[in-house]
Design a protein around this motif. Structure first.
Motif, short mmCIF file in Angstrom:
data_model
loop_
_atom_site.label_atom_id
_atom_site.label_comp_id
_atom_site.label_asym_id
_atom_site.label_seq_id
_atom_site.Cartn_x
_atom_site.Cartn_y
_atom_site.Cartn_z
N ASP A 202 -3.42 -13.36 -8.50
CA ASP A 202 -3.87 -13.15 -7.22
C ASP A 202 -2.79 -12.25 -6.31
OD1 ASP A 202 -6.27 -14.23 -7.85
OD2 ASP A 202 -5.84 -16.22 -6.88
N ALA A 203 -1.72 -12.58 -6.56
CA ALA A 203 -0.54 -12.26 -5.71
C ALA A 203 -0.40 -10.90 -6.03
CB ALA A 203 0.78 -12.89 -5.72
N LEU A 204 -0.47 -10.45 -7.46
CA LEU A 204 -0.04 -9.09 -7.69
C LEU A 204 -1.36 -8.13 -7.31
CD1 LEU A 204 1.20 -9.51 -11.37
CD2 LEU A 204 2.30 -8.74 -9.23
N TRP A 205 -2.72 -8.85 -7.25
CA TRP A 205 -3.88 -8.11 -6.87
C TRP A 205 -3.46 -7.69 -5.42
CZ3 TRP A 205 -7.20 -4.83 -8.49
CH2 TRP A 205 -8.35 -4.45 -7.46
N LYS A 206 -3.24 -8.56 -4.62
CA LYS A 206 -3.21 -8.39 -3.21
C LYS A 206 -2.27 -7.23 -3.09
CE LYS A 206 -4.10 -13.03 -1.52
NZ LYS A 206 -3.63 -14.24 -0.89
N ARG A 207 -1.27 -7.07 -3.72
CA ARG A 207 -0.17 -5.87 -3.42
C ARG A 207 -1.01 -4.63 -3.86
NH1 ARG A 207 5.11 -7.42 -6.47
NH2 ARG A 207 5.79 -5.28 -5.88
N PHE A 208 -1.55 -4.76 -5.15
CA PHE A 208 -2.47 -3.69 -5.53
C PHE A 208 -3.39 -2.85 -4.56
CE2 PHE A 208 -5.60 -1.39 -7.81
CZ PHE A 208 -5.05 -0.73 -9.03
N SER A 209 -4.12 -3.93 -4.03
CA SER A 209 -5.31 -3.70 -3.23
C SER A 209 -4.73 -3.01 -1.78
CB SER A 209 -6.21 -4.67 -2.77
OG SER A 209 -7.09 -4.44 -1.94
N LYS A 210 -3.74 -3.53 -1.64
CA LYS A 210 -2.94 -2.92 0.01
C LYS A 210 -2.48 -1.60 -0.17
CE LYS A 210 0.68 -4.24 3.28
NZ LYS A 210 1.78 -5.14 3.65
N ALA A 211 -1.73 -1.53 -1.57
CA ALA A 211 -1.32 -0.16 -1.82
C ALA A 211 -2.38 1.02 -1.91
CB ALA A 211 -0.28 -0.24 -3.00
N ARG A 212 -3.32 0.64 -2.30
CA ARG A 212 -4.58 1.45 -2.58
C ARG A 212 -5.02 2.06 -1.36
NH1 ARG A 212 -9.51 -0.01 -6.52
NH2 ARG A 212 -9.52 -1.70 -4.89
N ASP A 213 -5.18 0.94 -0.49
CA ASP A 213 -5.84 1.04 0.91
C ASP A 213 -4.91 2.13 1.59
OD1 ASP A 213 -7.75 -0.56 0.44
OD2 ASP A 213 -6.99 -2.14 1.35
N THR A 214 -3.45 1.84 1.47
CA THR A 214 -2.63 2.70 2.32
C THR A 214 -2.63 4.36 1.61
OG1 THR A 214 -0.96 0.96 2.45
CG2 THR A 214 -0.07 3.30 2.48
N PHE A 215 -2.74 4.22 0.36
CA PHE A 215 -2.96 5.89 -0.30
C PHE A 215 -4.40 6.27 0.42
CE2 PHE A 215 -5.10 8.30 -3.51
CZ PHE A 215 -4.05 9.27 -3.67
N ASN A 216 -5.25 5.77 0.26
CA ASN A 216 -6.61 6.29 0.87
C ASN A 216 -6.64 6.52 2.32
OD1 ASN A 216 -8.07 5.85 -1.59
ND2 ASN A 216 -8.79 3.60 -1.20
N ARG A 217 -5.93 5.95 3.17
CA ARG A 217 -5.56 6.27 4.40
C ARG A 217 -4.63 7.43 4.84
NH1 ARG A 217 -4.88 0.49 5.16
NH2 ARG A 217 -2.71 0.74 5.24
N ARG A 218 -3.78 7.50 3.91
CA ARG A 218 -2.89 8.59 3.82
C ARG A 218 -3.65 9.96 3.30
NH1 ARG A 218 0.84 8.88 0.06
NH2 ARG A 218 1.87 10.47 0.95
N ARG A 219 -4.49 9.66 2.39
CA ARG A 219 -5.24 11.03 1.78
C ARG A 219 -6.20 11.21 2.71
NH1 ARG A 219 -8.54 10.07 -3.68
NH2 ARG A 219 -9.39 8.40 -2.48
N GLY A 220 -7.11 10.38 3.67
CA GLY A 220 -7.97 10.66 4.54
C GLY A 220 -7.16 11.43 5.70
N SER A 221 -6.38 10.97 6.18
CA SER A 221 -5.26 11.63 7.33
C SER A 221 -5.21 13.07 6.86
CB SER A 221 -4.29 10.82 7.85
OG SER A 221 -3.42 11.34 8.77
N HIS A 222 -4.48 13.20 5.43
CA HIS A 222 -4.19 14.43 5.14
C HIS A 222 -5.30 15.62 5.38
CE1 HIS A 222 -2.74 17.73 2.60
NE2 HIS A 222 -3.88 17.53 1.76
N PHE A 223 -6.57 15.20 4.69
CA PHE A 223 -7.84 16.07 4.56
C PHE A 223 -8.28 16.13 6.01
CE2 PHE A 223 -7.70 14.96 0.06
CZ PHE A 223 -7.92 16.13 -0.47
N ALA A 224 -8.09 15.26 6.93
CA ALA A 224 -8.70 15.68 8.39
C ALA A 224 -7.73 16.48 8.88
CB ALA A 224 -8.49 14.31 9.19
N ASP A 225 -6.46 16.71 8.60
CA ASP A 225 -5.42 17.70 9.10
C ASP A 225 -5.70 18.77 8.61
OD1 ASP A 225 -4.04 15.74 10.81
OD2 ASP A 225 -2.59 15.22 9.47
#
Length: 438
Positions: A202-225
Motif C-alpha cells: 500500500d505504501a509503495l502504491w501511494k508513491r507510485f500513484s502520486k508520481a504518476r499524477d505529478t507526471f500527468n500534471r506536468r504533461r498537461g501543463s506542457h501541452f497547454a503551453d
C-alpha cells in the motif's frame, strides 16, 4: 501394541507393492524384511509373535491362522509397507514434489508409531531411516521458508525500483510519449508482482500513484503551453505567407531570392503551428516561392542560349556514341568511348532540366561497354570449366550415396542424399550454361 490375526488374506491384498528405494548416499540401508523374516522375529509355540530389538524380543501379536512362517511373513510385509512409505517420503523430498511440511509431519507420525508397531524387521535401521527423512524434510521446510522470504524481498525490491523509476520520470522526463508508454509498461509489470506484504504494498502504491499524477500534471501543463505557442506560430506564419505572396511578382531576381531565404529562416524560427494549419500555410508559402523561382528560371532559360547549344552538341555526341558496337572490337569501342567522354567534358554545362536525360543516355552507353567487357572476362575465365567439373563430381557422389542407401533399405539417408544431389545438379546446370555461353 500386540496384534492378533486370524486371516491374512485381506491385509495382503490391501498392502501396496513395495517401490524401489532411492536412498541418498548418507541414508542408512533398511533390509527388505519379507525376504528373511526369521532373521528379525519368531513365533512361540502358543502363537505369540515377537520382533527382535536392541532391548530384546518384544511381543507384537498373536498368530493362530496357520504356520509360524506365514505369521512372520505377514508381519514382515507390514514392515515392508512402512519402509516403502518412508522411501516414498524420501523420494518426494528428493524430487522436490509435494509439501515438505506435510512430509515432515508424516515422518514424525511414522516415528511415533514405531514404538509399539506390530512389525517384523530391522526396526533400528528403519528408525534411523525415518530420522534421516525427518532431517531432510526439516531442511526442505527451511529451504521453502527461505525461498519464500527471498521471493518476498525480491518482489518488494522490484516494486521499490519501479516506484523510484516512476518518481524519476515524473520529476524530469520531457519525452512525453515515450515516458507515458513506459509508465503503462511499468503498471502492467506492477500488477504481475505478487507476494509483497499488504502494508508495504500500500505504501509503495501511494508513491507510485502520486508520481504518476505529478507526471500527468506536468504533461498537461506542457501541452497547454504548446497550444499557446502554436497559436502564436500560426499568426506569425500567416504574416510570412502574406510577405511571400507579395514578393512572388518581383523582377529583382537576386534581391528577392535573398529575401525568400530570410523568410525561410524566419519560418523555421516561428515554430510549429497546429498540424492542419501548419500544412496549409506551408503549401501557400511554397506556392509563392515556386511562382517567383519559376518565373526567374524561365527568364534565365531564355538567357542561357549557350547552355542550350551545349545541349545540342551533347546530343550530337550521344548520337555518335550510341553507334559504338562493343560486340565487335572491344578495345576500339573503349577507345572511342574514352574520346567521346573527353569531348563531353570540354562542351561543359547544359540546361538544368536536361542534365538527367543527357547524363542518363551517356551512362547507358558506358554501361553497355562495361557489360561487354564483363562478358568477355567471363568467357575467358579459366575457372568456369573447373567449377562445372567439380559440381558434376559432387552430383555423382550424392547419387551414388542415395543408391547405396536405398539398396540398404535406409530410406531417410537415401532421401537426404537425393536432395543434396538435386541441389548440386542445379548449380551444375548454371555452371554448364556459363561455359556454353562463351
Amino acid at each position: 501394541m500386540p496384534d492378533t490375526e486370524n486371516n491374512t488374506t485381506t491385509d495382503e491384498s490391501a498392502a501396496p507393492a513395495p517401490l524401489p528405494s532411492a536412498p541418498s548416499p548418507t541414508a542408512p540401508p533398511v533390509p527388505v524384511a519379507s525376504s528373511h523374516p526369521e532373521k528379525w522375529g519368531r513365533v512361540d509355540a502358543d502363537g505369540t509373535v515377537f520382533v527382535k530389538t536392541a532391548d530384546g524380543d518384544r511381543a507384537i501379536g498373536s498368530w493362530q491362522a496357520g504356520e509360524p512362517a506365514e505369521g512372520l511373513a505377514h508381519y514382515a510385509r507390514r514392515f515392508d509397507d512402512v519402509r516403502t512409505e518412508v522411501e516414498l517420503l524420501e523420494a518426494r523430498l528428493k524430487a522436490g514434489s509435494g509439501d515438505p511440511k506435510h512430509s515432515l509431519t508424516s515422518a514424525k507420525h511414522i516415528k511415533e508409531s514405531l514404538t509399539d508397531a506390530a512389525l517384523v524387521g530391522d526396526l533400528e535401521a528403519l528408525q534411523a531411516r525415518v530420522d534421516h527423512v525427518m532431517g531432510r524434510a526439516q531442511e526442505a521446510v527451511e529451504s521453502v521458508k527461505h525461498a519464500r522470504d527471498e521471493a518476498r524481498q525480491a518482489a518488494t525490491g522490484r516494486k521499490q525500483e519501479l516506484v523510484e523509476e516512476v518518481e524519476q520520470i515524473a520529476e524530469s522526463s520531457t519525452q512525453w510519449k515515450a515516458a507515458g508508454d513506459r509508465l503503462r509498461t511499468i503498471l502492467d509489470e506492477w500488477k504481475t508482482i505478487k507476494g509483497v506484504d499488504r502494508k508495504t504494498d500500500d505504501a509503495l502504491w501511494k508513491r507510485f500513484s502520486k508520481a504518476r499524477d505529478t507526471f500527468n500534471r506536468r504533461r498537461g501543463s506542457h501541452f497547454a503551453d504548446l497550444d499557446r505557442q502554436r497559436a502564436t506560430a500560426k499568426e506569425r506564419k500567416q504574416e510570412l505567407v502574406r510577405q511571400a505572396e507579395e514578393l512572388s511578382d518581383s523582377d529583382d531576381w537576386g534581391g528577392t531570392a535573398a529575401a525568400y531565404r530570410d523568410l525561410m529562416t524566419e519560418w523555421k524560427a516561428a515554430g510549429r503551428a497546429p498540424k492542419e494549419a501548419d500544412d496549409s500555410l506551408w503549401q501557400q508559402f511554397r506556392a509563392a516561392q515556386d511562382k517567383f523561382f519559376s518565373r526567374r528560371s524561365s527568364v534565365f532559360d531564355e538567357r542561357d542560349a549557350e547552355l542550350v547549344e551545349n545541349g545540342k552538341a551533347k546530343e550530337a555526341l550521344l548520337a555518335e556514341a550510341e553507334k559504338i558496337n562493343p560486340a565487335g572490337d572491344l578495345d576500339a569501342a573503349r577507345a572511342q568511348l574514352h574520346r567521346i567522354q573527353e569531348r563531353w567534358e570540354v562542351i561543359g554545362k547544359v540546361p538544368r532540366d536536361r542534365i538527367r536525360e543527357l547524363e542518363g543516355r551517356l551512362r547507358s552507353i558506358e554501361e553497355k561497354v562495361r557489360q561487354a567487357a564483363d562478358a568477355q572476362w567471363r568467357r575467358t575465365d579459366p575457372e568456369a570449366e573447373a567449377r562445372a567439373a567439380q559440381f558434376r563430381e559432387r552430383v555423382e557422389q550424392f547419387e551414388a550415396q542415395a543408391a547405396k542407401a536405398r539398396a540398404a533399405g535406409d530410406k531417410r539417408r537415401a532421401e537426404q542424399a537425393e536432395a543434396q544431389a538435386a541441389q548440386w545438379r542445379e548449380w551444375l546446370a548454371a555452371a554448364e550454361n556459363a561455359v556454353a555461353s562463351r
